[in-house]
Enzyme design. Structure first.
Site, PDB file in Angstrom:
ATOM      1  N   PHE A  25       0.818  -1.221   0.000  1.00  0.00           N
ATOM      2  CA  PHE A  25       0.000   0.000   0.000  1.00  0.00           C
ATOM      3  C   PHE A  25       0.848   1.265   0.000  1.00  0.00           C
ATOM      4  CE2 PHE A  25      -2.267  -3.402   2.298  1.00  0.00           C
ATOM      5  CZ  PHE A  25      -3.218  -3.681   1.325  1.00  0.00           C
ATOM      6  N   ARG A  26       1.956   1.217  -0.715  1.00  0.00           N
ATOM      7  CA  ARG A  26       2.862   2.374  -0.853  1.00  0.00           C
ATOM      8  C   ARG A  26       3.490   2.792   0.479  1.00  0.00           C
ATOM      9  NH1 ARG A  26       2.203   0.897  -5.333  1.00  0.00           N
ATOM     10  NH2 ARG A  26       1.420   2.052  -7.132  1.00  0.00           N
ATOM     11  N   LEU A  27       3.435   1.922   1.464  1.00  0.00           N
ATOM     12  CA  LEU A  27       4.079   2.239   2.740  1.00  0.00           C
ATOM     13  C   LEU A  27       5.492   1.670   2.709  1.00  0.00           C
ATOM     14  CD1 LEU A  27       1.054   1.713   5.156  1.00  0.00           C
ATOM     15  CD2 LEU A  27       1.956   3.838   4.195  1.00  0.00           C
TER      16      LEU A  27
END
Ligand SMILES: Cc1cc2nc3c(=O)[nH]c(=O)nc-3n(C[C@H](O)[C@H](O)[C@H](O)COP(=O)(O)O)c2cc1C
Length: 201
Positions: A177-179
């Site tokens: 999740f783009r983390l």
């Protein structure tokens, strides 16, 4: 300290970079050692192109090129450069910013000698970054330098290495999740030590 574990673990950023490059060597289709090298010209206009990273030393990254090329002029003028390596297969990147000096001694001679004969003659023949009338003109130049230098061309004085001594190295790995995970290694003032900071994605 940070929670720096797994692929980010280690006391030396050059060791981590070597490890990641080794893993990329197993995973990438081509040129795992390709870096996007960024420079600025005399007007401050940025420039970028791929080159191949040839050595990761204890304190530096080394690549080779033509000393009369556009990139060489930009590096010689600024004394600084940056690069990024990105591996699609691993979903990781390493970013480096630093000062640059020439490697034009025995190490450059040895690397030049290790290249294939055609590559060595190609280095002699190419006036890299300058206008070329035609492919035929380049091949004629290759024939000329082949006749002149035969099977054992020395390293041209206009061709050699550059050594990038980093002031910053950032290790980045893709997260769900783009983390993403990011760790920035910054040289402490005037010393050999590093300050390591986890950054927001
Ligand atoms: C994957 C890849 C690797 C390359 N490796 C080098 C290299 O190691 N040295 C080099 O001078 N040019 C290399 N090139 C060519 C450069 O990208 C560039 O075209 C050339 O060096 C001229 O750049 P300049 O005009 O900015 O100096 C490579 C290109 C690609 C796509």
């Amino acid at each position: 300290m940070t929670d720096r574990t797994g692929i980010f673990a280690g006391d030396c950023p050059f060791g981590i970079a070597r490890r990641w490059l080794d893993e990329a060597g197993e995973a990438e289709i081509n040129d795992p050692n390709a870096i996007a090298l960024s420079t600025v010209d005399a007007d401050g206009l940025p420039d970028a192109r791929m080159v191949l990273l040839k050595e990761i030393e204890d304190d530096a990254f080394v690549f080779y090129t033509n000393y009369e090329s556009a990139k060489a002029q930009e590096i010689d003028q600024a004394g600084k450069a940056a690069f990024v390596m990105h591996w699609k297969s691993l979903r990781r990147q390493i970013r480096v910013r630093g000062t640059v000096t020439r490697e034009d001694g025995p190490q450059a001679d040895a690397y030049f000698a290790s290249r294939s004969l055609k590559s060595r003659l190609g280095a002699w023949a190419s006036k890299q970054s300058r206008p070329l009338a035609s492919r035929a003109a380049l091949m004629a130049e290759v024939a000329k330098v082949t006749a002149r230098h035969g099977t054992n061309p020395p390293r041209p004085s206009f061709w050699g290495g550059y050594r990038i001594n980093p002031v910053q190295i950032e290790f980045w790995a893709d997260g769900a999740f783009r983390l993403h995970d990011r760790f920035m290694w910054r040289r402490k003032e005037g010393g050999a030590d590093w300050e390591i900071t986890r950054l927001n994605p």
